[in-house]
Design a protein around this motif. Structure first.
Motif, PDB file in Angstrom:
ATOM      1  N   THR A   1      -4.028  12.263  -9.105  1.00  9.27           N
ATOM      2  CA  THR A   1      -3.291  11.201  -9.785  1.00  9.27           C
ATOM      3  C   THR A   1      -3.638   9.835  -9.190  1.00  9.27           C
ATOM      4  O   THR A   1      -3.851   8.871  -9.922  1.00  9.27           O
ATOM      5  CB  THR A   1      -1.774  11.453  -9.681  1.00  9.27           C
ATOM      6  N   MET A   2      -3.717   9.769  -7.871  1.00  9.26           N
ATOM      7  CA  MET A   2      -4.051   8.507  -7.211  1.00  9.26           C
ATOM      8  C   MET A   2      -5.478   8.079  -7.542  1.00  9.26           C
ATOM      9  O   MET A   2      -5.748   6.882  -7.692  1.00  9.26           O
ATOM     10  CB  MET A   2      -3.871   8.643  -5.699  1.00  9.26           C
ATOM     11  N   ALA A   3      -6.390   9.033  -7.679  1.00 10.97           N
ATOM     12  CA  ALA A   3      -7.771   8.702  -8.049  1.00 10.97           C
ATOM     13  C   ALA A   3      -7.814   8.110  -9.455  1.00 10.97           C
ATOM     14  O   ALA A   3      -8.563   7.164  -9.718  1.00 10.97           O
ATOM     15  CB  ALA A   3      -8.650   9.937  -7.963  1.00 10.97           C
ATOM     16  N   ALA A   4      -7.004   8.646 -10.368  1.00  9.22           N
ATOM     17  CA  ALA A   4      -6.945   8.094 -11.723  1.00  9.22           C
ATOM     18  C   ALA A   4      -6.396   6.674 -11.696  1.00  9.22           C
ATOM     19  O   ALA A   4      -6.909   5.781 -12.391  1.00  9.22           O
ATOM     20  CB  ALA A   4      -6.086   8.986 -12.617  1.00  9.22           C
ATOM     21  N   ILE A   5      -5.372   6.438 -10.884  1.00  8.77           N
ATOM     22  CA  ILE A   5      -4.807   5.093 -10.768  1.00  8.77           C
ATOM     23  C   ILE A   5      -5.846   4.128 -10.207  1.00  8.77           C
ATOM     24  O   ILE A   5      -5.990   3.002 -10.690  1.00  8.77           O
ATOM     25  CB  ILE A   5      -3.529   5.124  -9.905  1.00  8.77           C
ATOM     26  N   SER A   6      -6.594   4.564  -9.197  1.00 11.87           N
ATOM     27  CA  SER A   6      -7.644   3.728  -8.624  1.00 11.87           C
ATOM     28  C   SER A   6      -8.701   3.393  -9.663  1.00 11.87           C
ATOM     29  O   SER A   6      -9.173   2.254  -9.750  1.00 11.87           O
ATOM     30  CB  SER A   6      -8.281   4.449  -7.436  1.00 11.87           C
ATOM     31  N   TYR A   7      -9.074   4.380 -10.474  1.00 16.01           N
ATOM     32  CA  TYR A   7     -10.061   4.146 -11.535  1.00 16.01           C
ATOM     33  C   TYR A   7      -9.531   3.142 -12.558  1.00 16.01           C
ATOM     34  O   TYR A   7     -10.255   2.241 -12.984  1.00 16.01           O
ATOM     35  CB  TYR A   7     -10.410   5.469 -12.219  1.00 16.01           C
TER      36      TYR A   7
END
Length: 117
Positions: A89-95
């Motif tokens: 989820t955090m990787a998606a937010i970063s993207y």
């Protein structure tokens, strides 16, 4: 021609919103509500609201880039902690934050080219 029309549209939107400072908050809130209505995850709906907010009220690109890097650092920490679901989820937010940064940079480029001409 398309570039000129886009720059005129951005200028028209920004000048009209400066006259009504509450309008951008209402539009960003409606974007979040739309995301929730479409059954998006809450984080995605909030990021969509942030994207609309940034388009209406430009933010420094350095701030957006730093937020993206901080989220990416959070991914590494979550992976070290064994929280793979939260790291995804955090990787998606970063993207999403990185994509917003690129869009803001493109918008700044359009505005700087128009001012130079």
């Amino acid at each position: 021609m398309i570039r000129e029309n886009l720059s005129r549209l951005f200028a028209l939107i920004s000048t009209s919103l400066k006259e009504y400072p509450v309008a951008d908050a209402v539009v960003a809130s409606l974007a979040v509500i739309l995301g929730v209505y479409l059954d998006w995850p809450v984080a995605t709906a909030l990021i969509f609201g942030v994207f609309i907010w940034v388009m209406l009220r430009p933010v420094a690109t350095e701030l957006l880039a730093k937020a993206s890097l901080a989220a990416l650092g959070g991914v590494a920490l979550l992976l070290l902690a064994g929280r793979d679901d939260r790291a995804e989820t955090m990787a998606a937010i970063s993207y999403y934050l990185l994509a917003i940064t690129v869009v803001v940079l493109i918008r700044e480029r359009f505005n700087s080219n128009d001012e130079a001409e």
